[in-house]
Enzyme design. Sequence first.
Site, PDB file in Angstrom:
ATOM      1  N   LEU A   1      10.797 -10.925   4.698  1.00 20.80           N
ATOM      2  CA  LEU A   1      12.214 -10.829   5.049  1.00 20.80           C
ATOM      3  C   LEU A   1      13.057 -11.868   4.307  1.00 20.80           C
ATOM      4  O   LEU A   1      13.832 -12.615   4.900  1.00 20.80           O
ATOM      5  CB  LEU A   1      12.393 -10.956   6.569  1.00 20.80           C
ATOM      6  CG  LEU A   1      11.574  -9.981   7.419  1.00 20.80           C
ATOM      7  CD1 LEU A   1      11.822 -10.218   8.895  1.00 20.80           C
ATOM      8  CD2 LEU A   1      11.864  -8.532   7.045  1.00 20.80           C
TER       9      LEU A   1
ATOM     10  N   GLN B   1      -4.044  -6.965  -6.467  1.00 19.78           N
ATOM     11  CA  GLN B   1      -4.658  -7.573  -5.287  1.00 19.78           C
ATOM     12  C   GLN B   1      -6.005  -6.899  -5.040  1.00 19.78           C
ATOM     13  O   GLN B   1      -6.070  -5.689  -4.811  1.00 19.78           O
ATOM     14  CB  GLN B   1      -3.751  -7.412  -4.072  1.00 19.78           C
ATOM     15  CG  GLN B   1      -4.248  -8.137  -2.831  1.00 19.78           C
ATOM     16  CD  GLN B   1      -3.354  -7.882  -1.638  1.00 19.78           C
ATOM     17  OE1 GLN B   1      -3.317  -6.766  -1.117  1.00 19.78           O
ATOM     18  NE2 GLN B   1      -2.631  -8.905  -1.201  1.00 19.78           N
TER      19      GLN B   1
ATOM     20  N   ARG C   1       9.306  -4.934   1.223  1.00 19.07           N
ATOM     21  CA  ARG C   1      10.255  -3.911   1.682  1.00 19.07           C
ATOM     22  C   ARG C   1      11.640  -4.105   1.072  1.00 19.07           C
ATOM     23  O   ARG C   1      12.357  -3.132   0.830  1.00 19.07           O
ATOM     24  CB  ARG C   1      10.318  -3.930   3.210  1.00 19.07           C
ATOM     25  CG  ARG C   1       9.061  -3.393   3.873  1.00 19.07           C
ATOM     26  CD  ARG C   1       9.017  -3.658   5.355  1.00 19.07           C
ATOM     27  NE  ARG C   1       8.840  -5.074   5.641  1.00 19.07           N
ATOM     28  CZ  ARG C   1       8.768  -5.580   6.867  1.00 19.07           C
ATOM     29  NH1 ARG C   1       8.858  -4.777   7.920  1.00 19.07           N
ATOM     30  NH2 ARG C   1       8.609  -6.877   7.046  1.00 19.07           N
TER      31      ARG C   1
ATOM     32  N   CYS D   1       0.831  -1.198   0.000  1.00 21.41           N
ATOM     33  CA  CYS D   1       0.000   0.000   0.000  1.00 21.41           C
ATOM     34  C   CYS D   1       0.869   1.253   0.000  1.00 21.41           C
ATOM     35  O   CYS D   1       1.844   1.344   0.758  1.00 21.41           O
ATOM     36  CB  CYS D   1      -0.919   0.011   1.215  1.00 21.41           C
ATOM     37  SG  CYS D   1      -2.218  -1.230   1.140  1.00 21.41           S
TER      38      CYS D   1
ATOM     39  N   TYR E   1      -7.851  -8.413   7.324  1.00 18.01           N
ATOM     40  CA  TYR E   1      -8.855  -7.680   6.555  1.00 18.01           C
ATOM     41  C   TYR E   1     -10.105  -8.545   6.374  1.00 18.01           C
ATOM     42  O   TYR E   1     -10.181  -9.654   6.905  1.00 18.01           O
ATOM     43  CB  TYR E   1      -8.249  -7.193   5.248  1.00 18.01           C
ATOM     44  CG  TYR E   1      -7.114  -6.221   5.481  1.00 18.01           C
ATOM     45  CD1 TYR E   1      -7.310  -5.075   6.253  1.00 18.01           C
ATOM     46  CD2 TYR E   1      -5.831  -6.457   4.977  1.00 18.01           C
ATOM     47  CE1 TYR E   1      -6.273  -4.193   6.514  1.00 18.01           C
ATOM     48  CE2 TYR E   1      -4.788  -5.569   5.226  1.00 18.01           C
ATOM     49  CZ  TYR E   1      -5.005  -4.440   5.992  1.00 18.01           C
ATOM     50  OH  TYR E   1      -3.982  -3.568   6.261  1.00 18.01           O
TER      51      TYR E   1
END
Length: 377
Positions: A308, A99, A331, A25, A190
């Site tokens: 990760l 998505q 990330r 997001c 969600y």
Amino acid sequence: MSALFSTATLRDLTLRNRTVVAPMCQYSAKDGMANDWHLVHLGRFAIGGFGLVIVEATGVTAEGRISYGDLGLWKDEQIAPLARIVNFLHNHDTAAGIQLAHAGRKASTPVSWHKGVPHTEAEKAAIGYEHWTPVAPSAVAHNPNDPDFQTPTALDAAGIANIIDAFVAAAVRAEKAGFDTVEIHAAHGYLLNQFLSPLANKRTDEYGGSRENRMRLLLEVTKAVRAVWPAEKPLLVRLSVSDWHADGWQTEDSVVLARELKALGVDAIDCSSGGFDGASINPVVNYQVPLAKAVRDGAAIATMAVGLLGDIEGAEAILTNGEADFICLARGALDDPNWAVHANHELGATDYTLWPKQTDRVSSRDRSLGLRAFSKP
């Protein structure tokens, strides 16, 4: 060739490699509309060599957005800006996914860098500020002690039917925008995950109580989306494989669910976890890989590992060890949008074909400096 940079085929879609950019997001849209930020943010991953880029959680309804800054696909006007992104990804040999999401009780939350509620209408218009009451399986807030989360309205039968219709309509719009795959978001606390988890689902009707009942909405959404999504295109589902909570959804529940999803025509499970208050998570390197392996082995379905995973040799080992079929970075991709091309060299590639033609100067730089393919033994 390394496992990571081998091709992968899901239905009629062949990915140039098994590197995936997971949905992230950006909280940078107004009225759900994609803009230049989204084009550049997502386009750079295609330049960086990734095989599949999945657009962030995109609201199937306006009230299904996590925040007023989320993307949406609840109206036709939102198609063209997304098609622009799809075209860029395709022009650089990267597959495009999106998505489809509904945030449920975690909707209508603030955008963190916009502190507080704007005071004037002009300030609200400048950031696209909106506020609404969210919906959920039950009238229970995500965290009653956190003012960012409201007490939602419990969905009735008509509301549930509207949710299913909204996912279907958004999938039809995604096809019009040219996406190669859609991912149904049933993770991270969600809406669809809220129905799955006893932590959020306190219903006593056919959508609550037993595991079979709690799975019902996701299975109905999946069946309805698969019916309108082209047969030649793959369908993905993202699951929180575990709530990391003793009273919540467990890995064995996800294995059962994944079998049902596969039977409905789902082609891969994107294996994440968590999303509910009170979870006990220890986020270390590769901490979610065992979840991907459990679903892969237990349901005989392709899985995507995420969380990760930036170590290149480690990512290669996950695939060669049969723990997952795809490596998703979020990330890590933000930190290094060229992670895929860098990993390709580190795993032994001596050519520069994964780099776009416009970046050919990288090879001449490497030749001058004796790097990568030009390094001395």
